[in-house]
Design an enzyme around this catalytic site. Structure first.
Site, mmCIF file in Angstrom:
data_model
loop_
_atom_site.group_PDB
_atom_site.id
_atom_site.type_symbol
_atom_site.label_atom_id
_atom_site.label_comp_id
_atom_site.label_asym_id
_atom_site.label_seq_id
_atom_site.Cartn_x
_atom_site.Cartn_y
_atom_site.Cartn_z
ATOM 1 N N ASP A 170 0.816 -1.209 0.000
ATOM 2 C CA ASP A 170 0.000 0.000 0.000
ATOM 3 C C ASP A 170 0.852 1.262 0.000
ATOM 4 O O ASP A 170 2.080 1.211 0.210
ATOM 5 C CB ASP A 170 -0.963 0.002 1.199
ATOM 6 C CG ASP A 170 -0.312 -0.476 2.492
ATOM 7 O OD1 ASP A 170 0.921 -0.477 2.576
ATOM 8 O OD2 ASP A 170 -1.045 -0.847 3.413
ATOM 9 N N ASN A 186 -7.972 -3.293 14.183
ATOM 10 C CA ASN A 186 -9.341 -3.535 13.712
ATOM 11 C C ASN A 186 -9.379 -4.616 12.628
ATOM 12 O O ASN A 186 -10.382 -4.798 11.958
ATOM 13 C CB ASN A 186 -9.975 -2.236 13.188
ATOM 14 C CG ASN A 186 -9.244 -1.676 11.961
ATOM 15 O OD1 ASN A 186 -8.293 -2.283 11.471
ATOM 16 N ND2 ASN A 186 -9.689 -0.539 11.469
ATOM 17 N N HIS A 190 -7.465 -4.788 9.905
ATOM 18 C CA HIS A 190 -7.123 -4.450 8.521
ATOM 19 C C HIS A 190 -5.822 -5.138 8.109
ATOM 20 O O HIS A 190 -4.921 -5.356 8.928
ATOM 21 C CB HIS A 190 -7.077 -2.922 8.279
ATOM 22 C CG HIS A 190 -5.965 -2.198 8.934
ATOM 23 N ND1 HIS A 190 -6.140 -1.186 9.857
ATOM 24 C CD2 HIS A 190 -4.621 -2.302 8.790
ATOM 25 C CE1 HIS A 190 -4.978 -0.721 10.242
ATOM 26 N NE2 HIS A 190 -4.023 -1.376 9.608
ATOM 27 N N GLU A 207 -9.774 -1.879 5.160
ATOM 28 C CA GLU A 207 -10.440 -1.630 6.428
ATOM 29 C C GLU A 207 -11.676 -2.531 6.549
ATOM 30 O O GLU A 207 -12.133 -3.090 5.551
ATOM 31 C CB GLU A 207 -10.876 -0.161 6.479
ATOM 32 C CG GLU A 207 -9.735 0.839 6.363
ATOM 33 C CD GLU A 207 -8.963 1.035 7.658
ATOM 34 O OE1 GLU A 207 -9.077 0.194 8.577
ATOM 35 O OE2 GLU A 207 -8.231 2.035 7.761
HETATM 36 C C1 F6R Z 1 1.395 -1.458 6.114
HETATM 37 C C2 F6R Z 1 0.130 -2.154 6.190
HETATM 38 C C3 F6R Z 1 -0.707 -2.128 7.423
HETATM 39 C C4 F6R Z 1 0.088 -2.512 8.676
HETATM 40 C C5 F6R Z 1 -0.815 -2.483 9.911
HETATM 41 C C6 F6R Z 1 -0.034 -2.811 11.170
HETATM 42 O O1 F6R Z 1 1.943 -1.574 4.817
HETATM 43 O O2 F6R Z 1 -0.263 -2.725 5.239
HETATM 44 O O3 F6R Z 1 -1.787 -3.017 7.258
HETATM 45 O O4 F6R Z 1 0.635 -3.776 8.499
HETATM 46 O O5 F6R Z 1 -1.392 -1.230 10.054
HETATM 47 O O6 F6R Z 1 0.882 -1.788 11.404
HETATM 48 P P1 F6R Z 1 2.047 -1.941 12.468
HETATM 49 O O7 F6R Z 1 2.942 -2.997 11.982
HETATM 50 O O8 F6R Z 1 2.707 -0.583 12.483
HETATM 51 O O9 F6R Z 1 1.380 -2.284 13.762
#
Ligand code: F6R
Length: 254
Positions: free
Chosen positions: A67, A136, A138, A143
């Site tokens: 992303d 959540n 994702h 989301e």
């Molecule tokens: C980042 C991504 C997000 C993160 C998620 C967890 O490229 O795709 O889905 O993996 O927000 O973030 P962290 O690892 O910072 O807890």
């Protein structure tokens, strides 16, 4: 789904790097799907160490990131492009033409997203997709409520996600409101998935990932349907899960 409980974040990161190393050894021109965020930072550090010791060669590897924010220049310090350059790409021998970030075409979002899917397809598909997970549920920026049939698409970010990511910006207001992300279907097409989930704040997400009903209100639940998923966790993330399902030799197969 295999859940492996590591002692701590460091052990989880070492184990993740070892899985990537084995993937690259087995298929030197493999295609990796990569995340940003805090979860993979330790893994990237270990991959760089392995590369510097001559134990890993990325010269034929291709990467596709999950992303990217919309509205930040690629050289903005908080763009995922810059994150990947600083954290990983510039420190190993990946060829610049072999690394890919999703980018909507400014004039026609749809064609930019479709183009990303086409590039993944033309590369032969993703061999190993590495994921983090949001509290959540994702994955990528998919989301709750995202269709399981989604491919790369533009999303409006939820407030909770913007709040969580505000730690990297001066304030929440600076966190972009939109992003482009691989879809759930894009992720599910990967041959193998490795999800990193560590720390106390991910306890609830971990239990839902493993045993909630598979539906779009908790996007990561879709991984229960994938035939080859390994979840790497640490002890602090496992507290709730291990009360429900006793691990055997730090492993759980569900
Ligand atoms: C980042 C991504 C997000 C993160 C998620 C967890 O490229 O795709 O889905 O993996 O927000 O973030 P962290 O690892 O910072 O807890």
């Amino acid at each position: 789904m295999i859940i492996k409980r590591c002692e701590n974040y460091e052990q989880m990161s070492l184990t993740a790097a070892d899985i990537v190393k084995r993937q690259v050894a087995a298929k030197p021109d493999c295609v990796l799907g990569l995340p940003t965020g805090s979860s993979p930072l330790g893994m990237y550090e270990h991959l760089i160490k392995l590369y510097n010791r001559g134990e890993l060669d990325f010269s034929s590897v291709m990467t596709f990131n999950l992303d990217e924010y919309i509205g930040l220049d690629t050289d903005h310090p908080q763009s995922y492009h810059q994150f990947m350059e600083d954290t990983f790409f510039q420190q190993v021998n990946l060829k610049p033409g072999n690394t890919h970030m999703p980018k909507p075409d400014e004039t026609d979002n749809l064609s930019g997203c479709q183009n990303y899917e086409r590039k993944i397809f033309n590369a032969g598909g993703i061999d190993l997709q590495i994921l983090g997970i949001g509290r959540n549920g994702h994955i990528g920026f998919n989301e709750p409520g995202t269709s399981f049939s989604s491919q790369t698409h533009v999303v409006q970010l939820h407030d909770e996600t913007r709040r969580a990511n505000a730690r990297f910006f001066d304030s929440k207001d600076e966190v972009p409101k939109a992003a482009v992300t691989m879809g759930i279907k894009t992720i599910m097409r990967a041959r193998t998935i490795l999800l990193l989930c560590s720390g106390e704040s991910k306890q609830e997400a971990l239990i839902q990932l493993v045993c909630s009903t598979v539906d779009e209100t908790f996007p990561a639940s879709v991984l229960q349907l994938h035939p080859d998923v390994t979840v790497l966790t640490d002890k602090s993330a496992c507290v709730i899960l291990e009360n429900k399902y006793p691990f055997k030799e730090n492993e759980l197969f569900i």
